[in-house]
Design an enzyme around this catalytic site. Sequence first.
Site: not given
Ligand code: G6P
Length: 626
Positions: A2, A27, A74, A110-111, A499, A503, A506, A522, A621
Site C-alpha cells: 500500500c 511496490r 494491496w 496503510n496497515g 533462493e 524465484k 514467485e 530423507h 514489493k
Molecule cells: C517481499 C518482496 C521480496 C523481499 C521481501 C523482504 O516479499 O517481494 O522480494 O525479499 O519482501 O523485503 P525487504 O525489503 O525487507 O528485503
Amino acid sequence: MCGIVGAVSQRNIVPILIEGLKRLEYRGYDSCGVAVHQAGGLRRARSTSRVAELDAQVAQEEVQGGTGIAHTRWATHGAPAVHNAHPHFSHGTGADAFKAKPGRIALVHNGIIENHDELRDELKARGYLFTSQTDTEVIAHLVDSLYDGDLFDAVKRATLRLKGAYAIAVFCRDEPHRVVGAREGSPLVLGVGVQSGENFLASDAMALAGVTDQIIYLEEGDVVDLQLGKYWIEARDASNGNAERFVRVERPVRTVHAHTGAAELGPYRHYMQKEIFEQPRAISDTLDGVVSITPELFGDGAYKVFKDVEQVLILACGTSYYSGSTAKYWLESIAGIPTNVEIASEYRYRDSVPNPKTLVVTISQSGETADTLAALKHARSLGMPHTLTICNVATSAMVRECELAYITRAGVEIGVASTKAFTTQLAGLFLLTLALAQVRGRLNEAQEAEHLKAMRHLPVALQSVLALEPQVIGWAEAFARKENALFLGRGLHYPIALEGALKLKEISYIHAEAYPAGELKHGPLALVTSEMPVVTVAPNDTLLEKLKSNIQEVRARGGQLYVFADADTRIESSEGVHVIRMPEHYGALSPILHVVPLQLLAYHTACARGTDVDKPRNLAKSVTVE
Ligand code: G6P
C-alpha cells in the site's frame, strides 16, 4: 504494498497525487484511488487497474482540487475490487440518509486495524453504513463519529480507539484546506512544500521526489495537521501516565535526495531482466570506495561494537533471509563468530534467550518491511543494543533505527522478485564478515588483499555468467511445461538453491522446493520422476563428490537433472543430465555468481508461461504489514 500520497495546495493537486502513486507503483498493488475536495464536496475515482488507468479516469471525469489524498492498495481485508479500494468515505447514517447526505470524511490507510470487527459493530449500531469489507472503512466512520468541527481533534481521538498498525491520511468536506495524518506501526512522512505554502504527506519520501526534498519522518504515535503554509505535529504524552493527552512535538526537517524511482526499461522486456543484468554495476557501486577492510565501513563506533560482540543474530524476510542464510556460512567459517539467522516474523513472537553481546543484523532491500522492523525492536527490547542493517534505502526506517549500517547501492529495484538487491546484500555481508574477522584477529593483510581482489573482480565475473543467458533460455522452455521442480544445493549453496526455488515459484507459479542435497533420501527422493526437473548447484568445493552421489541418486530414479557446474567439476552432459558450465570457480564468493543463472531460469520460465513477471499475482514489493 500500500502507498499513500496526500496534499494541501492552491493548485490542482491531482497530477502530483497520481505521479506520487506512480512512483510507489513498483511496490505492488491491486487497486488504486484518489479523492479531492471539489465544489464543496468529496470527489473520488477508484480503479482495479493500473495507476495509468486511474489517471485517464480522473482526466475524463474532471476530478480536480487543491486538497486531496491518493492510495495504492494491496488487499488484506476484502478482495481487490473497486468498492474496497481507497479512499473510503464515511457514509451518513443509514442507507437512506446516505443517499440524501453524502459522506464528509475521506480517508486512506496503510496497515491493519486489529479491532475492526468490534469497531464496526459499534459504528453499525450507531447507523453507519458499510460498503466495503475493509478494516479501513471503519476508521473513516470512526473519525466521522468523533467529528465536531475540528478534523485534527477527531483524528487524534480516533487514534486512541485503534489497535494495530496504521498510517492514515484524512480530509473533511467541511474543512477544504486541511489534511490530517497519523501513524503507528506504518511509515508516514510529511513533505514541506517549496511553493505557495503547499504541504504533503506520503508513505515514502520517494513519492514526493521532484515535488519537495524537505522531509519530516513522523514517529510512532504522531498525528499531523497539514494546512496551507503551516503544519503542526502532536504526539501522545506518555508522561504522568496520561496516554490520552497529546502534546506538540518538533520533528527535524531533513533534506532527502530521494531517487525518482522512474527507472527506464531500456532494451529489456521487464524490470526483472533489467535488474538481473544490472548486477555487475550494482555490485561495483556497492563496493565503490572500499579501499581496505575496516569496521568503520559500517559507521562510526563500529570497531568498539565489533570488539564487544560475541555472536551475530540475523533477522530478515524473503530473499533477504536467504542472503542472511548464506552469510551465516561466511561468518562462522571466516570470522569464526557464532551466527543465527531467523525469519523476522517468527523471531518476534517466539521466546528466545538473548545475549547482550550480540550484533543484531537486519537485512532489507526496502528498509520498511514491517516484520523485520518489529523483530529489530523486539531484539532491542530483550536487551541487545548493538544493531546493524544491510539496506538498500538510505532514508528508510531500518537505517534510522539501527546503530550501524551498510547501504547497498543496487539502485531502485522495481521487479517484485528481488535480484540485484540480493547480490548486493551478499557483497555487504561479505564485507561485514571480513571486518568482523579482522577485529577478531582472523584476517591478515595477505588474506584481506586476496578477498578484496576477488570482490573487485566480481563485476567482470558476473558479466561472463550473464552471457550464459541463451543456454538458460533453452532450459526454460522445458521448465515452462512442468508444474513442480526440486532444487538441490550443499553448504554455502544450499541457501542459493532456496533462493532459486523462491524465484521460480514467485514469478512462474511453478511449485518449487529446495533441499540440502544430503536430505534427498530423507524424503524428497520420493517425488522424483521423469516429470520432476531437479536443479543442482554444483560448485567445485569440498562437497562436490558428495553432490555427485546425490546426482546419481536422482538419475537412478529417472529424474531429469539440470546442473549448474563449475568449470572444473568434470560433470558432463549425458542422458537425463543437462549441464551448464559456469565460467570460473569463485571460492567463498561463489554464491554471488551461482544465483544469477537461477534468476535467469526463473525469469525465462515465467516469460514462457506468460505471467506478469514484474508484478506476480498476490505479491508486493514492500511488505509494510505483518
Ligand atoms: C517481499 C518482496 C521480496 C523481499 C521481501 C523482504 O516479499 O517481494 O522480494 O525479499 O519482501 O523485503 P525487504 O525489503 O525487507 O528485503
